[in-house]
Design a protein around this motif. Structure first.
Motif, PDB file in Angstrom:
ATOM      1  N   ALA A  77      53.645  23.235  38.990  1.00  0.00           N
ATOM      2  CA  ALA A  77      54.971  23.753  39.189  1.00  0.00           C
ATOM      3  C   ALA A  77      55.174  25.269  39.384  1.00  0.00           C
ATOM      4  O   ALA A  77      56.047  25.733  40.096  1.00  0.00           O
ATOM      5  N   GLY A  94      58.667  15.167  40.372  1.00  0.00           N
ATOM      6  CA  GLY A  94      58.338  16.294  39.631  1.00  0.00           C
ATOM      7  C   GLY A  94      56.936  16.051  39.209  1.00  0.00           C
ATOM      8  O   GLY A  94      56.235  17.061  38.866  1.00  0.00           O
ATOM      9  N   GLU A 120      59.491  14.577  34.705  1.00  0.00           N
ATOM     10  CA  GLU A 120      59.858  15.712  35.145  1.00  0.00           C
ATOM     11  C   GLU A 120      60.902  15.820  36.167  1.00  0.00           C
ATOM     12  O   GLU A 120      61.045  16.668  36.825  1.00  0.00           O
ATOM     13  N   ASP A 130      57.349  17.455  45.910  1.00  0.00           N
ATOM     14  CA  ASP A 130      56.558  15.997  45.578  1.00  0.00           C
ATOM     15  C   ASP A 130      55.505  15.665  46.466  1.00  0.00           C
ATOM     16  O   ASP A 130      54.388  15.226  46.440  1.00  0.00           O
ATOM     17  N   SER A 316      62.373  19.777  32.443  1.00  0.00           N
ATOM     18  CA  SER A 316      61.303  19.829  33.689  1.00  0.00           C
ATOM     19  C   SER A 316      60.653  20.748  33.936  1.00  0.00           C
ATOM     20  O   SER A 316      61.208  22.152  33.920  1.00  0.00           O
ATOM     21  N   LEU A 318      59.725  21.565  36.718  1.00  0.00           N
ATOM     22  CA  LEU A 318      60.348  21.861  38.083  1.00  0.00           C
ATOM     23  C   LEU A 318      61.414  23.056  37.899  1.00  0.00           C
ATOM     24  O   LEU A 318      61.687  23.849  38.729  1.00  0.00           O
TER      25      LEU A 318
END
Length: 448
Positions: A77, A94, A120, A130, A316, A318
């Motif tokens: 990420a 995620g 996530e 993704d 998360s 992300l």
């Protein structure tokens, strides 16, 4: 009356116009600072984890580059924030890698294939995030099987091509048709070119229906006599003493009643037909090892078991992509909302909870045997292409529920330009994963 919505053709044209801002070929390079300290990013996550399980996580991630990739969602990420974005947001998984897909039995006894892990998940994320993680996982898995660079590229491109083709198909469906679309594993398995994988899928589907759970070392089993209790299977499943680190994460007596109140009335009635009889700590996955995760054994009056999992939900990874993506609400609710958005058939016990004493946040779900993890291991060895394409098609279906499939399809187009670019990226990230894995192993504390 509401203003008329854009037509499919208009949305497709919008997606095509996004190529002017971000050409599809731009996704083919791994850009940004790769001299970041990946180990530091991962070790920072240990600050809130169960201390006794941190060595387990380290060793699991050291096994091979694919295991490392599974546990290093935070690192990827961080790296993805520098990569070009197409400009079409979705609810992102995620942590979209080959092992985060699973088989589920519906009440009608159909076996669905779907994304299985949403720790996530985050809304408003570019769909390419993704896709890139999935393609990278294909390349890393192929490298683990000693496949050539050309073969790794072909397999990664095949997964992306399957995503693109399914997204095109979905773009011609109505929103309601998309919402109800599912990936039937039995039907999909018939398309597999790899005969051994087709045969082994039959075993997987039997287990997804509940057969052979006693053979899964990571699924709770009950004592054969006496009071119903869960067998300890250290270090993954274990009872804990009052006052221990594990005991300070969740109190079922005070923390489960608010969870029950979040369930629909009909599900509350169903849950009330069971009583909590045992409660254990259960470490899960690779990247999640050390986060606080529990399993409660609930029994009916006739000693019929129900297992519920309480899994800690943190921010998360992300959020590293963009500060504007930061989720300020309950992290357990974030996971629940994301799962309901992406998964074709979420379980009825899905809701969130919180440890009132510490504020640790959780989501609660029916514990299912993750037998399809075994399928991805099988596929890596003898049917990776079939499995990768299935994951690509499944991801497209999940993205189409929250994103605009016509816009995404317009961006992807009919050529293989996007497929080839993402495959190039996947190979570059596979090489980076090899480097990071070696650095991770080198930093491991010496064995006692």
């Amino acid at each position: 009356m509401s203003a008329p919505l854009a037509t499919r053709a208009e949305r497709f044209a919008k997606g095509k116009s996004l190529r002017k801002l971000t050409p599809r070929a731009a996704h083919g390079k791994l850009v940004g600072p790769m001299d970041r300290d990946a180990n530091a990013i991962l070790e920072a996550q240990n600050a809130t984890r169960l201390p006794g399980l941190i060595p387990v996580r380290r060793q699991l991630m050291a096994e091979n580059p694919f295991a490392y990739l599974r546990g290093a969602a935070a690192v990827m990420a961080h790296d993805l924030q520098w990569q070009p974005m197409a400009g079409s947001p979705v609810q992102a998984c995620g942590d979209c890698h080959l092992m985060n897909f699973g088989a589920f039995a519906t009440p009608e006894d159909n076996i669905l294939f779907d994304i299985n892990d949403f720790d996530e998940t985050l809304p408003g994320v570019d769909f390419t995030v993704d896709v890139k993680r999935l393609a990278a996982s294909v390349a890393v898995a192929a490298a683990d099987k000693k496949l050539s660079k050309s073969e790794r590229h072909t397999l990664a491109a095949a997964a992306v091509r399957a995503y693109r083709k399914r997204m095109e198909h979905l773009s011609y469906m109505s929103p309601l048709e998309i919402w109800h679309s599912q990936i039937d594993l039995e039907r999909e398995a018939k398309k597999f070119r790899n005969a051994p994988l087709r045969r082994k899928i039959a075993t997987v589907m039997a287990r997804a229906r509940g057969e052979g759970l006693d053979k899964d070392d990571n699924f709770p089993t009950l004592a054969e006599s006496g009071a119903p209790v869960i067998h300890d299977k250290a270090p993954r499943i274990f009872h804990f003493a009052a006052g221990s680190d594990a005991a300070r994460g969740f109190d079922p007596q005070t923390d489960l009643p608010p969870y029950r109140d979040l369930l629909p009335g009909a599900v509350q009635t169903l849950l009330d037909r069971y009583a909590l009889r045992d409660f254990v700590f259960k470490a899960v996955g690779v990247g999640s090892v050390g986060t606080y995760c529990y399993v409660g054994l609930f029994m009916s009056g006739d000693d019929e078991p129900l297992f519920l999992q309480m899994k800690e939900a943190n921010h998360s990874v992300l959020e590293a992509l963009d500060g504007k993506l930061a989720y300020s609400g309950h992290q357990g609710q974030r996971v629940v909302d994301g799962q309901r958005m992406m998964q074709a058939a979420s379980d009825i016990f899905l809701a969130w909870a919180e440890h009132q004493a510490t504020g640790r946040q959780y989501y609660v779900r029916l514990l299912k045997n993750r037998v399809l993890g075994g399928v991805s291991e099988i596929a890596e060895a003898e049917g990776l292409a079939d499995y990768a394409r299935l994951c690509g098609r499944t991801l497209a279906r999940a993205h189409a529920r929250s994103g605009d499939p016509a816009v995404i399809s317009g961006y992807l187009g009919d050529s293989e330009a996007f497929d080839e670019a993402i495959a190039d990226f996947a190979l570059a990230y596979e090489q980076q994963t090899e480097i990071d894995h070696e650095a991770w192993k080198a930093a491991l504390p010496p064995s006692p």
